[in-house]
Design an enzyme around this catalytic site. Structure first.
Site, PDB file in Angstrom:
ATOM      1  N   TRP A 101      35.973  45.697  43.873  1.00 28.03           N
ATOM      2  CA  TRP A 101      36.603  47.013  44.051  1.00 28.03           C
ATOM      3  C   TRP A 101      35.588  48.087  44.408  1.00 28.03           C
ATOM      4  O   TRP A 101      35.890  48.988  45.198  1.00 28.03           O
ATOM      5  CB  TRP A 101      37.414  47.398  42.813  1.00 28.03           C
ATOM      6  CG  TRP A 101      38.554  46.458  42.583  1.00 28.03           C
ATOM      7  CD1 TRP A 101      38.724  45.602  41.533  1.00 28.03           C
ATOM      8  CD2 TRP A 101      39.702  46.248  43.443  1.00 28.03           C
ATOM      9  NE1 TRP A 101      39.881  44.874  41.685  1.00 28.03           N
ATOM     10  CE2 TRP A 101      40.497  45.253  42.833  1.00 28.03           C
ATOM     11  CE3 TRP A 101      40.114  46.802  44.651  1.00 28.03           C
ATOM     12  CZ2 TRP A 101      41.699  44.806  43.410  1.00 28.03           C
ATOM     13  CZ3 TRP A 101      41.304  46.359  45.219  1.00 28.03           C
ATOM     14  CH2 TRP A 101      42.079  45.383  44.598  1.00 28.03           C
ATOM     15  N   ASP A 171      35.904  54.779  38.962  1.00 24.20           N
ATOM     16  CA  ASP A 171      37.150  54.015  39.079  1.00 24.20           C
ATOM     17  C   ASP A 171      37.336  53.301  37.741  1.00 24.20           C
ATOM     18  O   ASP A 171      36.687  52.310  37.456  1.00 24.20           O
ATOM     19  CB  ASP A 171      37.042  53.002  40.223  1.00 24.20           C
ATOM     20  CG  ASP A 171      38.206  51.996  40.230  1.00 24.20           C
ATOM     21  OD1 ASP A 171      39.111  52.111  39.378  1.00 24.20           O
ATOM     22  OD2 ASP A 171      38.201  51.097  41.099  1.00 24.20           O
ATOM     23  N   LYS A 195      47.208  48.470  35.832  1.00 25.17           N
ATOM     24  CA  LYS A 195      46.420  47.553  35.027  1.00 25.17           C
ATOM     25  C   LYS A 195      46.712  47.737  33.535  1.00 25.17           C
ATOM     26  O   LYS A 195      46.955  46.785  32.835  1.00 25.17           O
ATOM     27  CB  LYS A 195      44.911  47.739  35.302  1.00 25.17           C
ATOM     28  CG  LYS A 195      44.538  47.582  36.765  1.00 25.17           C
ATOM     29  CD  LYS A 195      44.722  46.139  37.274  1.00 25.17           C
ATOM     30  CE  LYS A 195      44.872  46.034  38.780  1.00 25.17           C
ATOM     31  NZ  LYS A 195      43.787  46.536  39.575  1.00 25.17           N
TER      32      LYS A 195
HETATM   33  C1  PLP Z   1      43.476  46.851  40.965  1.00 20.18           C
HETATM   34  C2  PLP Z   1      42.308  47.704  41.147  1.00 20.18           C
HETATM   35  C3  PLP Z   1      42.190  48.591  42.229  1.00 20.18           C
HETATM   36  C4  PLP Z   1      43.231  48.677  43.351  1.00 20.18           C
HETATM   37  O1  PLP Z   1      44.438  49.126  42.897  1.00 20.18           O
HETATM   38  P1  PLP Z   1      45.770  49.082  43.834  1.00 20.18           P
HETATM   39  O2  PLP Z   1      46.774  49.751  42.983  1.00 20.18           O
HETATM   40  O3  PLP Z   1      46.065  47.645  44.132  1.00 20.18           O
HETATM   41  O4  PLP Z   1      45.472  49.841  45.066  1.00 20.18           O
HETATM   42  C5  PLP Z   1      41.074  49.388  42.300  1.00 20.18           C
HETATM   43  N1  PLP Z   1      40.111  49.333  41.355  1.00 20.18           N
HETATM   44  C6  PLP Z   1      40.186  48.485  40.302  1.00 20.18           C
HETATM   45  C7  PLP Z   1      39.086  48.474  39.296  1.00 20.18           C
HETATM   46  C8  PLP Z   1      41.283  47.650  40.166  1.00 20.18           C
HETATM   47  O5  PLP Z   1      41.336  46.801  39.127  1.00 20.18           O
END
Ligand code: PLP
Length: 361
Positions: A101, A171, A195
């Site tokens: 990511w 993030d 998540k």
């Molecule tokens: C799942 C995830 C993303 C992407 O999220 P989407 O909702 O699929 O765009 C970005 N960063 C992390 C750490 C993730 O686990």
């Protein structure tokens, strides 16, 4: 009705109490005679839902008043572009690459400028978090970018980078609200909801107010400007209204269960059940360095890919779903977010022990 133990990395398990409440309120939200899904986002009733969601999130994370909370859409991935579009001055930023990511974020940033990689754990398949105490921060960097918890590889930062005065962007998608977090260390924290917090599509941004004054890059779409969303209380356009409502229910669930210190303790105890077993198993091995281990995503494998596949198959038949590792890593991954009950992890470990015995260990 039968619910199974769902170890999906995302969209992922939500608290049963939250799903039940959403179901109860589905046809008639608190006497309004309609579902939240059918409600005008400009109505008083909905305004109260989003206001309470924000207030509860502020309580949970102890968010200072000079930070704005935004409920946006486009999932986590849209943030890979919004960050450089909104925070660029010199069109260069420093990225810490700890997995898939962060790499995606870096690749996206290259569209808008000239980002640099200042640390990486790619040399060992992202199985650890690099030392971030003294990084070669570029004097021109607009921000330093990190990914708190690496969903695919199962690693988590235990201390934050020394950015030498630069803004830190995090993030936090897959660790958000799994433990307390010092918001003041960051210029921007963002988290895709799917998540640990709610339905896919919603993304929560916590941004320091002064950063909203930065001039956005030319051609930045209106809908991708943090400032526009901040000025309009996340309602410049129709927000992902139902998703935000579910996030709000999750915040209330967390508060009623003792907030983030309590969930942290629960998560630590829960993850230890699995890691302790892995540490003494002769068949299964954890794939991550001990001091970088995530409490949310636990990656493990046997040495034989055919045995891994057999394990995943039998586990699924026994009611443990979504244990397959990411397609780029193979092996297994058990995502054990806030809403995964302790019993689920204990039951998985019991199943693994039985499997190990049957495989002659
Ligand atoms: C799942 C995830 C993303 C992407 O999220 P989407 O909702 O699929 O765009 C970005 N960063 C992390 C750490 C993730 O686990």
């Amino acid at each position: 009705m039968k619910r199974i133990y769902n170890f999906s990395a995302g969209p992922a398990v939500l608290p049963e109490a939250v799903l039940k409440q959403a179901a109860e309120e589905m046809l008639d939200y608190k006497g309004s005679g309609m579902s939240v899904m059918e409600m005008s986002h400009r109505s008083k009733t909905y305004q109260q839902i989003i206001d309470e969601a924000e207030a509860d999130l502020r309580t949970l994370l102890d968010i200072p008043s000079n930070y704005k909370v935004l409920f946006l859409q486009g999932g986590g991935t849209t943030q890979f572009a919004m960050v450089p579009m909104n925070l660029s001055k010199n069109k260069t930023a420093d990225y810490i690459i700890t997995g898939h990511w962060a790499q995606k974020a870096y690749d996206e940033a290259k569209i808008y400028g000239d980002p640099k990689i200042i640390a990486s754990s790619k040399d060992k398949m992202f199985s650890y978090i690099p030392d971030v105490s003294d990084l070669p921060i570029n004097p021109d960097a607009d921000y330093v970018y990190m990914c708190d918890n690496n969903t695919i590889y199962g690693t988590k930062f235990k201390s934050y980078p020394n950015t030498k005065g630069k803004i830190l962007v995090n993030d936090a998608s897959s660790s958000f609200l799994s433990e307390p977090m010092d918001v003041t260390k960051f210029g921007l924290i963002w988290a895709g909801a799917q998540k640990n917090v709610g339905p896919a599509g919603v993304v929560i941004c916590i941004i320091r107010e002064d950063l909203l004054q930065n001039e956005v890059l030319p051609f930045t779409p209106t809908l991708l400007q943090y400032k526009i969303h901040a000025e309009n209380g996340s309602m410049y356009n129709t927000p992902p209204a139902y998703g935000i409502y579910v996030c709000g229910l999750v915040f209330k669930w967390l508060i009623s269960n003792g907030g983030l210190p309590a969930i942290k303790k629960y998560n630590e105890t829960k993850a230890a059940i699995l890691y302790d077993y892995l540490d003494q198993s002769k068949l299964f091995k954890g794939t991550v360095e001990k001091n970088s281990r995530s409490l949310m995503n636990v990656c493990f494998r046997t040495e034989d890919e055919a045995v891994n596949e057999q394990f995943i198959k039998l586990a699924k038949a026994a009611g443990f779903d979504n244990l397959k590792g990411h397609r780029t890593t193979g092996g297994m991954r058990a995502s054990i977010y806030n809403a995964m009950p302790m019993e689920g992890v204990q039951a998985l470990v019991d199943f693994m022990k039985k499997f190990e015995q049957e495989h002659g260990h």
